[in-house]
Design an enzyme around this catalytic site. Structure first.
Site, PDB file in Angstrom:
ATOM      1  N   GLU A  39      -5.670  -4.818  10.513  1.00  0.00           N
ATOM      2  CA  GLU A  39      -4.625  -3.828  10.758  1.00  0.00           C
ATOM      3  C   GLU A  39      -4.965  -3.056  12.030  1.00  0.00           C
ATOM      4  O   GLU A  39      -5.768  -2.116  11.987  1.00  0.00           O
ATOM      5  CB  GLU A  39      -4.537  -2.840   9.599  1.00  0.00           C
ATOM      6  CG  GLU A  39      -4.185  -3.473   8.273  1.00  0.00           C
ATOM      7  CD  GLU A  39      -3.584  -2.447   7.312  1.00  0.00           C
ATOM      8  OE1 GLU A  39      -2.444  -2.634   6.892  1.00  0.00           O
ATOM      9  OE2 GLU A  39      -4.266  -1.453   7.019  1.00  0.00           O
ATOM     10  N   SER A  75       3.068  -1.884  10.503  1.00  0.00           N
ATOM     11  CA  SER A  75       4.515  -1.875  10.787  1.00  0.00           C
ATOM     12  C   SER A  75       5.217  -3.183  10.418  1.00  0.00           C
ATOM     13  O   SER A  75       6.144  -3.608  11.114  1.00  0.00           O
ATOM     14  CB  SER A  75       4.780  -1.502  12.247  1.00  0.00           C
ATOM     15  OG  SER A  75       4.367  -0.169  12.482  1.00  0.00           O
ATOM     16  N   ASN A 126       0.866  -1.182   0.000  1.00  0.00           N
ATOM     17  CA  ASN A 126       0.000   0.000   0.000  1.00  0.00           C
ATOM     18  C   ASN A 126       0.904   1.233   0.000  1.00  0.00           C
ATOM     19  O   ASN A 126       1.478   1.585   1.026  1.00  0.00           O
ATOM     20  CB  ASN A 126      -0.889  -0.034   1.253  1.00  0.00           C
ATOM     21  CG  ASN A 126      -1.708   1.227   1.400  1.00  0.00           C
ATOM     22  OD1 ASN A 126      -1.800   2.039   0.476  1.00  0.00           O
ATOM     23  ND2 ASN A 126      -2.303   1.408   2.572  1.00  0.00           N
ATOM     24  N   GLY A 155       2.165   2.404  10.892  1.00  0.00           N
ATOM     25  CA  GLY A 155       3.136   3.494  10.785  1.00  0.00           C
ATOM     26  C   GLY A 155       3.787   3.879  12.099  1.00  0.00           C
ATOM     27  O   GLY A 155       4.423   4.920  12.205  1.00  0.00           O
ATOM     28  N   HIS A 203      -9.636   1.340   4.717  1.00  0.00           N
ATOM     29  CA  HIS A 203      -8.348   1.497   5.394  1.00  0.00           C
ATOM     30  C   HIS A 203      -8.543   2.473   6.557  1.00  0.00           C
ATOM     31  O   HIS A 203      -9.330   3.410   6.462  1.00  0.00           O
ATOM     32  CB  HIS A 203      -7.300   2.029   4.406  1.00  0.00           C
ATOM     33  CG  HIS A 203      -5.927   2.039   5.004  1.00  0.00           C
ATOM     34  ND1 HIS A 203      -5.498   3.044   5.831  1.00  0.00           N
ATOM     35  CD2 HIS A 203      -4.900   1.150   4.911  1.00  0.00           C
ATOM     36  CE1 HIS A 203      -4.262   2.769   6.223  1.00  0.00           C
ATOM     37  NE2 HIS A 203      -3.879   1.627   5.681  1.00  0.00           N
ATOM     38  N   GLU A 249      -6.937   4.904   7.584  1.00  0.00           N
ATOM     39  CA  GLU A 249      -6.751   6.325   7.240  1.00  0.00           C
ATOM     40  C   GLU A 249      -8.009   6.869   6.555  1.00  0.00           C
ATOM     41  O   GLU A 249      -8.376   8.026   6.757  1.00  0.00           O
ATOM     42  CB  GLU A 249      -5.502   6.488   6.366  1.00  0.00           C
ATOM     43  CG  GLU A 249      -4.235   6.349   7.205  1.00  0.00           C
ATOM     44  CD  GLU A 249      -3.056   5.736   6.495  1.00  0.00           C
ATOM     45  OE1 GLU A 249      -3.001   5.756   5.249  1.00  0.00           O
ATOM     46  OE2 GLU A 249      -2.151   5.218   7.188  1.00  0.00           O
TER      47      GLU A 249
HETATM   48  P1  PGA Z   1       2.578   0.501   7.687  1.00  0.00           P
HETATM   49  O1  PGA Z   1       1.130   0.695   7.025  1.00  0.00           O
HETATM   50  O2  PGA Z   1       3.143  -0.777   7.129  1.00  0.00           O
HETATM   51  O3  PGA Z   1       3.352   1.721   7.257  1.00  0.00           O
HETATM   52  O4  PGA Z   1       2.379   0.426   9.159  1.00  0.00           O
HETATM   53  C1  PGA Z   1       0.276  -0.392   6.796  1.00  0.00           C
HETATM   54  C2  PGA Z   1      -1.002   0.091   6.186  1.00  0.00           C
HETATM   55  O5  PGA Z   1      -1.431   1.215   6.497  1.00  0.00           O
HETATM   56  O6  PGA Z   1      -1.616  -0.613   5.359  1.00  0.00           O
END
Ligand code: PGA
Length: 249
Positions: free
Chosen positions: A168, A213, A9, A174, A96, A98
């Site tokens: 997730e 992460s 992603n 992140g 997602h 976000e």
């Molecule tokens: P990350 O993001 O690997 O940077 O933690 C994963 C995601 O948001 O799908």
């Protein structure tokens, strides 16, 4: 045994030129494999370029990070699933964290998007996961199951059987914090149980990925955990060498 899925992603990184450069480098160092599935989720602006770069590699899938629940219309700034399909996308991310946290995507919106995506012949990759406060209150499973059940509620049974899900935990995205494989396994098992019941045993094609992460150091342990069928990777997928190591695990 089903093949593990490795999904990248890229979020709001890499325009068309950077996408092309990245993919050409990746393809040069990564010959076709038939024992794993790779999916790239570039930005909407880079989808067409990515589709073109991947045109001779059916072992690698293309996905769109977000689509509207309508197929077309007066929705300034949105991407339609039909446009994504036209670029070569066969998978679409939905829900997602976000999108949920920063853009107000609700469970009901994810349900409408999943239905539109499936109707267009693409596979929805529905993201679910609890926030840190929910994690600390011990309500992870109820949050995840609510997101999951509502998200897939408008799918027909035949569509449900091919869905991809990514667990997730929001606190792991992140942040450098990863869920322990044994903790993620419990959530993955609950997700799979839901599908098993909803599909009366026919769950073979439902894949449950872990995200949050993931990096080149922890990928192997996570993907080897029971119930984890693959990985959804953000930050670590932006470096082509790191990503090549992750998909080689
Ligand atoms: P990350 O993001 O690997 O940077 O933690 C994963 C995601 O948001 O799908």
């Amino acid at each position: 045994m089903q093949k593990p899925v490795f999904a990248a992603n890229w979020k709001m990184h890499y325009g068309p030129q950077e996408t092309r450069t990245y993919l050409l480098k990746f393809l040069a160092s990564y010959p076709p494999h038939d024992d794993r599935t790779i999916i790239f989720f570039p930005s909407a602006a880079s989808l067409a370029v990515a589709g073109f770069a991947l045109r001779d590699r059916p072992d690698i899938l293309l996905g769109v990070q977000n689509v509207h629940w309508e197929e077309k219309g007066a929705f300034t700034g949105e991407t339609s699933v039909l446009m994504a399909r036209d670029c070569g996308a066969t998978v679409a991310l939905v829900g997602h964290s976000e999108r949920r946290q920063l853009f107000g995507e609700t469970d009901e919106m994810t349900a409408r998007k999943c239905a539109t995506i499936a109707r267009a012949g693409l596979t929805p990759l529905l993201c679910v996961g609890e926030r840190l406060d929910e994690h600390e209150r011990g309500i992870t499973q109820s949050i995840v199951m609510r997101q999951l059940k509502t998200g897939v509620s408008r799918l027909e049974k035949s569509q449900l059987a091919t869905v991809l899900v990514a667990y997730e935990p929001v606190w792991a995205i992140g942040t450098g914090k990863t869920a322990k494989p044994e903790d993620a396994t419990v959530v993955h098992a609950a997700i799979r149980r839901y599908f098993r019941e909803a599909l009366a045993g026919q769950t073979d094609s439902v894949r449950v990925l872990y995200g949050g992460s993931v990096n080149a150091e922890n990928a192997a342990e996570l993907v080897a955990a029971p119930e984890i069928d693959g990985l959804l990777v953000g930050g670590a997928s932006l470096d082509v060498d790191v990503w090549t190591r992750i998909v080689g695990t």
